[in-house]
Design a protein around this motif. Structure first.
Motif, PDB file in Angstrom:
ATOM      1  N   LYS A 164       1.026  -1.345  -0.041  1.00  8.82           N
ATOM      2  CA  LYS A 164      -0.066  -0.129  -0.004  1.00  8.82           C
ATOM      3  C   LYS A 164       0.847   1.240   0.000  1.00  8.82           C
ATOM      4  O   LYS A 164       0.702   1.995  -0.800  1.00  8.82           O
ATOM      5  CB  LYS A 164      -1.021   0.071   1.076  1.00  8.82           C
ATOM      6  CG  LYS A 164      -2.114  -0.891   1.208  1.00  8.82           C
ATOM      7  CD  LYS A 164      -2.895  -0.500   2.242  1.00  8.82           C
ATOM      8  CE  LYS A 164      -4.247  -1.616   2.171  1.00  8.82           C
ATOM      9  NZ  LYS A 164      -5.065  -1.299   3.603  1.00  8.82           N
ATOM     10  N   PHE A 165       1.924   1.244   0.728  1.00  9.97           N
ATOM     11  CA  PHE A 165       2.878   2.380   0.955  1.00  9.97           C
ATOM     12  C   PHE A 165       3.491   2.661  -0.394  1.00  9.97           C
ATOM     13  O   PHE A 165       3.703   3.738  -0.849  1.00  9.97           O
ATOM     14  CB  PHE A 165       3.900   2.034   2.126  1.00  9.97           C
ATOM     15  CG  PHE A 165       4.995   3.132   2.092  1.00  9.97           C
ATOM     16  CD1 PHE A 165       4.667   4.551   2.746  1.00  9.97           C
ATOM     17  CD2 PHE A 165       6.235   2.983   1.847  1.00  9.97           C
ATOM     18  CE1 PHE A 165       5.515   5.370   2.922  1.00  9.97           C
ATOM     19  CE2 PHE A 165       6.909   4.013   1.840  1.00  9.97           C
ATOM     20  CZ  PHE A 165       6.731   5.257   2.441  1.00  9.97           C
ATOM     21  N   GLU A 202       4.188   5.609  -5.403  1.00  9.07           N
ATOM     22  CA  GLU A 202       4.349   5.711  -6.587  1.00  9.07           C
ATOM     23  C   GLU A 202       3.306   7.164  -7.276  1.00  9.07           C
ATOM     24  O   GLU A 202       3.825   7.729  -8.166  1.00  9.07           O
ATOM     25  CB  GLU A 202       3.802   4.514  -7.169  1.00  9.07           C
ATOM     26  CG  GLU A 202       3.812   4.468  -9.161  1.00  9.07           C
ATOM     27  CD  GLU A 202       3.109   3.234  -9.393  1.00  9.07           C
ATOM     28  OE1 GLU A 202       2.855   2.439  -8.849  1.00  9.07           O
ATOM     29  OE2 GLU A 202       3.266   2.884 -10.818  1.00  9.07           O
ATOM     30  N   VAL A 203       2.098   7.170  -6.592  1.00 11.31           N
ATOM     31  CA  VAL A 203       1.480   8.244  -7.102  1.00 11.31           C
ATOM     32  C   VAL A 203       1.807   9.353  -6.637  1.00 11.31           C
ATOM     33  O   VAL A 203       1.855  10.681  -7.337  1.00 11.31           O
ATOM     34  CB  VAL A 203      -0.145   8.194  -6.037  1.00 11.31           C
ATOM     35  CG1 VAL A 203      -0.945   9.396  -6.263  1.00 11.31           C
ATOM     36  CG2 VAL A 203      -0.810   6.640  -6.729  1.00 11.31           C
ATOM     37  N   LEU A 204       2.653   9.334  -5.389  1.00 11.44           N
ATOM     38  CA  LEU A 204       3.403  10.916  -5.128  1.00 11.44           C
ATOM     39  C   LEU A 204       4.634  11.295  -6.040  1.00 11.44           C
ATOM     40  O   LEU A 204       4.897  12.374  -5.914  1.00 11.44           O
ATOM     41  CB  LEU A 204       3.904  10.602  -3.577  1.00 11.44           C
ATOM     42  CG  LEU A 204       4.191  11.658  -2.893  1.00 11.44           C
ATOM     43  CD1 LEU A 204       3.132  12.753  -2.547  1.00 11.44           C
ATOM     44  CD2 LEU A 204       5.112  11.389  -1.602  1.00 11.44           C
ATOM     45  N   SER A 205       4.971  10.134  -6.610  1.00 12.13           N
ATOM     46  CA  SER A 205       6.162  10.427  -7.405  1.00 12.13           C
ATOM     47  C   SER A 205       5.999  11.339  -8.671  1.00 12.13           C
ATOM     48  O   SER A 205       6.890  11.921  -9.183  1.00 12.13           O
ATOM     49  CB  SER A 205       6.865   9.056  -7.856  1.00 12.13           C
ATOM     50  OG  SER A 205       6.007   8.451  -8.828  1.00 12.13           O
ATOM     51  N   TYR A 206       4.644  11.438  -9.001  1.00  8.55           N
ATOM     52  CA  TYR A 206       4.454  12.218 -10.137  1.00  8.55           C
ATOM     53  C   TYR A 206       4.289  13.783  -9.644  1.00  8.55           C
ATOM     54  O   TYR A 206       3.968  14.586 -10.497  1.00  8.55           O
ATOM     55  CB  TYR A 206       2.809  11.957 -10.673  1.00  8.55           C
ATOM     56  CG  TYR A 206       3.035  10.610 -11.303  1.00  8.55           C
ATOM     57  CD1 TYR A 206       3.478  10.210 -12.674  1.00  8.55           C
ATOM     58  CD2 TYR A 206       2.573   9.308 -10.668  1.00  8.55           C
ATOM     59  CE1 TYR A 206       3.750   9.418 -13.399  1.00  8.55           C
ATOM     60  CE2 TYR A 206       2.583   8.276 -11.362  1.00  8.55           C
ATOM     61  CZ  TYR A 206       3.038   8.287 -12.460  1.00  8.55           C
ATOM     62  OH  TYR A 206       3.270   6.907 -13.194  1.00  8.55           O
ATOM     63  N   ASP A 207       4.362  13.980  -8.187  1.00  2.38           N
ATOM     64  CA  ASP A 207       4.360  15.540  -7.813  1.00  2.38           C
ATOM     65  C   ASP A 207       5.814  15.809  -7.369  1.00  2.38           C
ATOM     66  O   ASP A 207       6.274  15.244  -6.304  1.00  2.38           O
ATOM     67  CB  ASP A 207       3.363  15.418  -6.546  1.00  2.38           C
ATOM     68  CG  ASP A 207       3.300  16.854  -5.953  1.00  2.38           C
ATOM     69  OD1 ASP A 207       4.221  17.721  -6.226  1.00  2.38           O
ATOM     70  OD2 ASP A 207       2.799  16.903  -5.136  1.00  2.38           O
ATOM     71  N   SER A 228      11.029  17.496  -1.719  1.00  6.05           N
ATOM     72  CA  SER A 228      10.909  17.733  -0.200  1.00  6.05           C
ATOM     73  C   SER A 228      11.252  16.330   0.671  1.00  6.05           C
ATOM     74  O   SER A 228      12.108  16.250   1.384  1.00  6.05           O
ATOM     75  CB  SER A 228       9.373  17.988   0.399  1.00  6.05           C
ATOM     76  OG  SER A 228       9.193  19.018  -0.512  1.00  6.05           O
ATOM     77  N   LEU A 229      10.753  14.958  -0.042  1.00  4.88           N
ATOM     78  CA  LEU A 229      10.966  13.838   0.692  1.00  4.88           C
ATOM     79  C   LEU A 229      12.679  13.596   0.413  1.00  4.88           C
ATOM     80  O   LEU A 229      13.196  12.897   1.403  1.00  4.88           O
ATOM     81  CB  LEU A 229      10.133  12.583  -0.008  1.00  4.88           C
ATOM     82  CG  LEU A 229      10.302  11.391   0.502  1.00  4.88           C
ATOM     83  CD1 LEU A 229       9.914  11.219   2.050  1.00  4.88           C
ATOM     84  CD2 LEU A 229       9.612  10.317  -0.554  1.00  4.88           C
TER      85      LEU A 229
END
Length: 637
Positions: A602-603, A608-613, A619-620
């Protein structure tokens, strides 16, 4: 001139790899033959390594950057690496010769280039891991070994099970390798000023870690996870029972026989050569060893797949190696030189023993598959008369791994018992090891009788395998007998291997009988020893089912030929029910790991979704860099 010999296996195996790119059927024979020749040279180098230290040094770059350690490629063979090279050479020789005929059965089923290309590279990377003398180059060869070995696990690409097993194996060992990378980076940044040469590390690191115990325990934690995953130490073992059965049987022999021993080689380098000796570290390793040998063999008893039973047994034997290694470190740290050296010698004795009899057993399982097309112990049976040489080899392997005298397995386990039972701190571990040895005997009574002596479900059409497959099995069986009856041969090599990492062991302090090694200071009566041998043999004979007399069964006036074969899943029902709590605990652990994997999945999806931002990822990345800088010491960077 002798040092130049180190390059010969590299050259031969590179040629074999390039030849392996061709689709021609003759390539299998060429690649296997070249691999066998390279293996013979490895054996010769191993023998040379006991006489003198071999070293080659090449200048590759002239950089002053962070990666300056890569400027030099150093190959060096001392007695410890010679010992493991000898194991690699013997086992890869047998596996390569065996593969000439065994792999022919895949000609019309699979893309043979997956095997002919990756097999010699796999041998090459294991060879390079053993001869390199630099931590960074070690990491590079280690990662390549994992990469190419997973392609061999997934060789049967048409089988979804094999592909999934390879994926699981690669993901787990890759994750473990990250801990090794972290440990190496910490060492070369904080301690050795970018110098990763083994000799320099051995000079600087012990004093530094003695003064910085926090760093010592961080490195110990990272190394135990990193090497523990590759060695399949419980609780990091779950990849092995899936991966080893799916690989071709000669590759399984290499995976179980030598690849999972390479972490043992590096653990000895780190915990004996590079780190100060600490009793608490020894006890931790011994505890992991006991957990590993206990839980794995309990699951081996349940298996109905011949190769899966052998795979669980491989984990069990890693426990038998880790236990005396930990006990040896504990004894040496407390100043007990005699039993410390005996325990470490027992660890190395069991290392070579397991390579021989587990390599042998995987080859016998492969021979049965070659003739019958199955590894289902419920289906198999009555093959002893049809495959007498394979049955004989399997019997020797089964008795050896069960620790039956006069074979090599008994000598190694005896040394483990006398060293661990010598101290109150480790005596409980020794008692558990003795109990598990009896369970191991039960597992291999099941392996041998289910395949070769119990009546089959229906008549199986089989015959003895070709000589190119039976000869390697008989060679390994012969070595199991020789090393058992004449243990001085491996002990001589082991004493030199331990001496090269600073552990003195004098063979004159032992009384070496055929199949038995006893310290001169011990008070073991020969009568007690003889009685133990007799009782062990008697128990084994009682556990082997007797054929008894055959009485015809009559039914309504006719003689009926009833098949009274006991299926493999019926073996030891009472025993497994009596130890039901062990399996309950194991199943609970499995469910916990599955939940962790589910959360991780799930993480991963959210990441993966966050990687498009882009902003979020930057920041990460900054946060991770800050954490990394904090771990590595910040100011010194």
């Amino acid at each position: 001139m002798e040092s130049q010999m180190l390059l010969i296996p590299i050259g031969i195996l590179i040629i074999a790899t390039l030849v392996g790119l061709s689709k021609a059927k003759i390539v299998l024979k060429i690649v296997s033959t070249l691999s066998a020749i390279a293996s013979v040279v490895m054996i010769y180098i191993g023998v040379l390594g006991f006489r003198t230290t071999l070293e080659l040094k090449y200048s590759l770059f002239n950089s002053s950057s962070l990666f300056a350690s890569l400027n030099w490629l150093v190959f060096r063979v001392d007695s410890l690496s010679a010992f493991f090279l000898l194991i690699l050479g013997i086992l890869s020789l047998c596996a390569s010769v065996y593969g000439i005929k065994y792999m022919e059965k895949y000609f019309d089923k699979e893309d043979m280039r997956v095997y002919t290309f990756n097999y010699p590279i796999f041998l090459l990377t294991m060879y390079l891991v053993l001869i390199c003398w630099d931590l960074i180059w070690f990491i590079i060869f280690w990662e390549l070994m994992s990469l190419f070995s997973q392609f061999l696990v997934a060789f049967e690409q048409s089988e979804e099970k094999a592909v999934k097993a390879a994926f699981k194996y690669f993901c787990m060992t890759k994750a473990g390798a990250e801990f090794l990378v972290l440990a190496v980076v910490l060492i070369i940044l904080k301690v050795t000023s970018f110098n990763a040469n083994y000799s320099e590390v051995a000079k600087i690191l012990p004093a530094y870690l003695s003064a910085h115990p926090g760093m010592l325990y961080v490195l110990t934690f990272a190394l135990l996870i990193g090497f523990g995953v590759k060695a399949a130490m419980v609780p990091f073992h779950s990849w092995l029972p899936d991966a080893h059965p799916e690989a071709p049987s000669n590759v399984s022999a290499l995976l179980s026989g030598i690849m999972i021993k390479l972490p043992i080689y590096m653990l000895l380098r780190f915990f004996i050569s590079f780190f100060p000796l600490k009793p608490e570290i020894g006890i931790v390793i011994a505890v992991f060893g006991v957990l590993t040998l206990f839980f794995s063999i309990m699951y081996a008893l349940l298996q109905e797949d011949s190769k899966r039973l052998l795979a669980f047994s491989s984990i069990d034997n890693i426990g038998y190696i880790l236990l005396p290694m930990g006990a040896g470190i504990y004894f040496l740290a407390n100043g007990d030189q005699l039993f410390g050296s005996i325990a470490l010698a027992a660890a190395l004795f069991h290392t070579i023993n397991h390579a021989l009899f587990k390599g042998l057993l995987f080859l016998t399982a492969g021979s049965v598959m070659y003739e019958t097309g199955t590894r289902d112990l419920n289906y198999l049976g009555s093959l002893a008369k049809k495959m007498p040489l394979t049955a004989f080899a399997a019997l020797i392997g089964s008795l050896a791994i069960a620790g039956m005298p006069p074979l090599n397995g008994f000598v190694g386990k005896w040394m483990i018992y006398i060293s661990t039972l010598s101290s109150p701190a480790t005596s409980l571990f020794g008692i558990i090891a003795i109990f598990i040895s009896a369970v191991t005997l039960g597992a291999f009574v099941k392996y041998f009788t289910a395949i070769f002596t119990k009546p089959a479900v229906k008549d199986i059409d089989a015959k003895e395998v070709p000589v190119l497959m039976s000869a390697p099995q008989l060679l390994l069986a012969l070595l199991c007998i020789i090393f058992g009856i004449y243990p001085f041969i491996p002990l001589k090599m082991i004493s030199q291997a331990l001496d090269s990492i600073g552990v003195q062991i004098s063979l004159s302090s032992f009384v070496i009988y055929p199949s038995l090694v006893v310290p001169k200071t011990a008070s073991y009566s020969p009568i007690i020893i003889f009685s133990f041998l007799m009782v062990s043999t008697l128990i084994a004979l009682l556990l082997i089912p007797s054929r008894g007399s055959v009485i015809p069964t009559w039914k309504t006036g006719r003689s009926e030929d009833l098949n009274m074969s006991m299926p493999a899943d019926a073996y030891y029902k009472d025993f497994t029910e009596a130890f039901g709590e062990v399996y309950t605990l194991g199943n609970a652990s499995k469910r916990f790991v599955q939940k962790v994997v589910k959360i991780g999945k799930k993480f991963g999806i959210q990441l993966e979704v966050l990687s498009y931002d882009l902003d979020s990822m930057l920041s990460l990345a900054m946060i991770l860099i800050v954490i990394l800088v904090a771990i590595l010491g910040g100011v010194s960077l």
